[in-house]
Design an enzyme around this catalytic site. Sequence first.
Site, PDB file in Angstrom:
ATOM      1  N   GLY A 203      29.249   4.083  32.650  1.00  0.00           N
ATOM      2  CA  GLY A 203      30.131   4.255  32.980  1.00  0.00           C
ATOM      3  C   GLY A 203      30.687   5.358  32.938  1.00  0.00           C
ATOM      4  N   LYS A 206      26.636   9.725  32.556  1.00  0.00           N
ATOM      5  CA  LYS A 206      25.670  10.317  31.264  1.00  0.00           C
ATOM      6  C   LYS A 206      24.496  10.822  32.706  1.00  0.00           C
ATOM      7  CE  LYS A 206      25.329   6.684  29.007  1.00  0.00           C
ATOM      8  NZ  LYS A 206      26.266   6.029  29.744  1.00  0.00           N
ATOM      9  N   HIS A 422      50.967 -21.809  28.761  1.00  0.00           N
ATOM     10  CA  HIS A 422      50.476 -20.811  27.405  1.00  0.00           C
ATOM     11  C   HIS A 422      50.425 -19.454  27.973  1.00  0.00           C
ATOM     12  CE1 HIS A 422      45.489 -20.285  26.159  1.00  0.00           C
ATOM     13  NE2 HIS A 422      45.789 -19.184  26.830  1.00  0.00           N
ATOM     14  N   GLU A 423      50.476 -18.955  28.440  1.00  0.00           N
ATOM     15  CA  GLU A 423      51.014 -17.415  28.968  1.00  0.00           C
ATOM     16  C   GLU A 423      51.756 -17.413  28.386  1.00  0.00           C
ATOM     17  OE1 GLU A 423      47.777 -15.320  29.725  1.00  0.00           O
ATOM     18  OE2 GLU A 423      46.532 -17.085  30.606  1.00  0.00           O
TER      19      GLU A 423
HETATM   20  P1  ADP Z   1      26.674   6.557  33.477  1.00  0.00           P
HETATM   21  O1  ADP Z   1      25.495   7.115  33.684  1.00  0.00           O
HETATM   22  O2  ADP Z   1      27.369   7.287  31.709  1.00  0.00           O
HETATM   23  O3  ADP Z   1      26.604   5.379  32.942  1.00  0.00           O
HETATM   24  P2  ADP Z   1      27.554   7.379  35.558  1.00  0.00           P
HETATM   25  O4  ADP Z   1      27.000   8.549  35.348  1.00  0.00           O
HETATM   26  O5  ADP Z   1      26.588   6.555  36.541  1.00  0.00           O
HETATM   27  O6  ADP Z   1      27.729   6.333  34.614  1.00  0.00           O
HETATM   28  O7  ADP Z   1      28.830   6.876  36.027  1.00  0.00           O
HETATM   29  C1  ADP Z   1      29.404   6.231  37.274  1.00  0.00           C
HETATM   30  C2  ADP Z   1      30.097   6.916  38.407  1.00  0.00           C
HETATM   31  O8  ADP Z   1      31.634   7.316  37.727  1.00  0.00           O
HETATM   32  C3  ADP Z   1      29.677   8.531  39.127  1.00  0.00           C
HETATM   33  O9  ADP Z   1      29.172   8.825  39.780  1.00  0.00           O
HETATM   34  C4  ADP Z   1      31.629   8.536  38.474  1.00  0.00           C
HETATM   35  O10 ADP Z   1      32.011   8.900  39.879  1.00  0.00           O
HETATM   36  C5  ADP Z   1      32.345   8.619  37.565  1.00  0.00           C
HETATM   37  N1  ADP Z   1      32.301   8.884  36.749  1.00  0.00           N
HETATM   38  C6  ADP Z   1      32.062   8.178  35.337  1.00  0.00           C
HETATM   39  N2  ADP Z   1      32.169   9.583  34.373  1.00  0.00           N
HETATM   40  C7  ADP Z   1      32.990  10.321  34.783  1.00  0.00           C
HETATM   41  C8  ADP Z   1      33.992  11.359  34.151  1.00  0.00           C
HETATM   42  N3  ADP Z   1      33.451  12.050  33.142  1.00  0.00           N
HETATM   43  N4  ADP Z   1      34.179  12.204  35.760  1.00  0.00           N
HETATM   44  C9  ADP Z   1      34.344  12.204  36.707  1.00  0.00           C
HETATM   45  N5  ADP Z   1      33.902  11.214  37.450  1.00  0.00           N
HETATM   46  C10 ADP Z   1      32.824   9.991  36.454  1.00  0.00           C
HETATM   47 ZN    ZN Z   2      44.683 -17.944  26.472  1.00  0.00          ZN
END
Ligand code: ADP
Ligand code: ZN
Length: 615
Positions: A203, A206, A422-423
């Site tokens: 995420g 990449k 707990h919380e």
């Molecule tokens: P990875 O391949 O690293 O798992 P992704 O490129 O698939 O991540 O990212 C998923 C989505 O998250 C992208 O389509 C975009 O919408 C958002 N995102 C992730 N990183 C960025 C970034 N640096 N800038 C803007 N959007 C991002």
């Molecule tokens: Zn707990």
Amino acid sequence: MNQTTRIRLLLILLAIASAFLVFTIFRDGDVEPALEPLGFSDFIAQVDNGEVDEVEFTNGSARITVTLTNGDEFSTLLPPLYAPEVAGQLIEATPPITITTAPAPDSGIDWIRLLEVLAPLLVLVALVWFILSRMRGGKKEGKNFTDRTKSGDDNSVTFDDVAGAKEAVVELGEIRDFLKDPTRFTEIGAKIPKGVLLYGPPGTGKTLLARAVAGEAGVPFYTLSGSDFVEVYAGVGASRVRKLFDDARENAPAIIFVDEIDAVGRHRGGSATSGNEEREQTLNQLLVEMDGFDTETGVIFIAATNRPDILDSALLRPGRFDRQVAVETPDVDGRRQILAVHSKGKRLGPDADIDTIARRTPGFTGADLANLLNEAALLAARRNQTFIGDKEIDDALDRVIAGPEKGANTLSDREKYIIAYHEAGHAIVGHVLPNADPIHKVSIIARGKALGFTLALPEKDKILRSRSELNDEMAMLLGGRIAEEIIFGDPTTGAHNDIERVTKLARSMVTQYGMSPELGLQKFGSSIGESYASGAPMSEDLAKKIDQEIRTMIAAAGEEAREILTLHRPVLDQMAEALIERETLNKEQLDEIFTKIGPVANADTIDLRTTPSHK
Ligand code: ADP
Ligand code: ZN
Ligand code: MG
């Protein structure tokens, strides 16, 4: 689609085709209704009896059509041997018989008929061809085998879409420049890396970065995902790789992108499961292709992975991925920029401020932030608002962090009480201890798997964590369980996740971080989460000592939590009551309750030199 479903499908289609064929044959009868056939001798008898009125011969055919005086019609075959004799008999017959001759039936090809017969055959041939081509590694279901995206049409991703990844963009900018104008680099003798490995947590953008390079350079983009190689027939993976590189070379300059390369590139050897051989073949083909081209062909290979640690070392050898680019979880500035990108086109209200959101989301990746804004927009729409307010951001945060709210009436009153205590226990211990993260929110609304949650957020992003912080975190994690023990004397299973986390933390402190004075600055075992006994050979005595030390640390943290909660029992009761009443307490409501505790030490005001080294 696996092999058996494919065969099943083939059988069904075959059945349909043969049914069609049979139907066509039967229809033939209808198209040319046959006259009642009759034996030749019967016909002669009728002629003798004077019952025949009319006979129609057909040119070039032995079949004759007979009409009787009573109006009946039938047909019969006239054996050529008897033809002259019968003809004479007919001519001389009394009463006279009308003899006519019909032209030979149209012998031209009946195209429609032909088509009717051939169509099922054609379908069959097409089917077999299709299946064979699939088996040889043709198309993957529902998805183009190589997803070729030329910039300008549907790949309009540029570096502007990637925020907060400055270093990665700089590195990849060079690749773009090369693809745009290779001679500028080759003339001066510069060697462009032929492979670039993007690695970092999921995420972080990449895939987005790789697309952006192609979009920026305006070159075709050939991509496969490592998961495309999973569950394929023998040899398919390797042939896909070959085709990928062939396609790219033919259309150079171009980019080849293999996403999730760890699915194929996991290091070889080890367990010999059935899928392994195929994966190894694919990996070998990949290595062969990578060695077989140089940047003079104008092709650049980019791959992405979340797990660089499990990649086969052959992939990382020099001359393959010459460049490895870390794509990190964004810091607060990065998050602000990413939020700016993703809030474009979304109507944010005056109270929803990107700066504040960025500060409240440490550890969030680009994908998390995009998700957060989208959730908030959905909530705002559901609430019939014209813009996204702070409230929506707040609720979306809870959702993204802890999962959607569960139905309310699943808890009994007693359970609600237990969870509230707990919380509250977590929150109070976290608040009192100077090195624990500030408490932002406490809730007893069930979300995802958690029955309730206490949200503690660091004031700023942290790269290093000190022993006192870890100790305080352990105490805070145990605060929930200890509160249950103090109030009810009969602990529940609700603390299992806390206990798991505490154990992991304590183990890491002893075996990875060298934070146990007893065991010193030594690493035990191979990696976090793995049992230290599975690492390097270790004496039983040593293993026992490690266990002992972990137990001591956890016990000390529990003791600390118990002291705090016993001391502040009235506040604990008050917070639990407030939680039962309101279910969620936000920062202001919490701060109001915390005033009863009085001022507590804050990590920033503590002189680090006098911080007790052992709690
Ligand atoms: P990875 O391949 O690293 O798992 P992704 O490129 O698939 O991540 O990212 C998923 C989505 O998250 C992208 O389509 C975009 O919408 C958002 N995102 C992730 N990183 C960025 C970034 N640096 N800038 C803007 N959007 C991002
Ligand atoms: Zn707990
Ligand atoms: Mg990805």
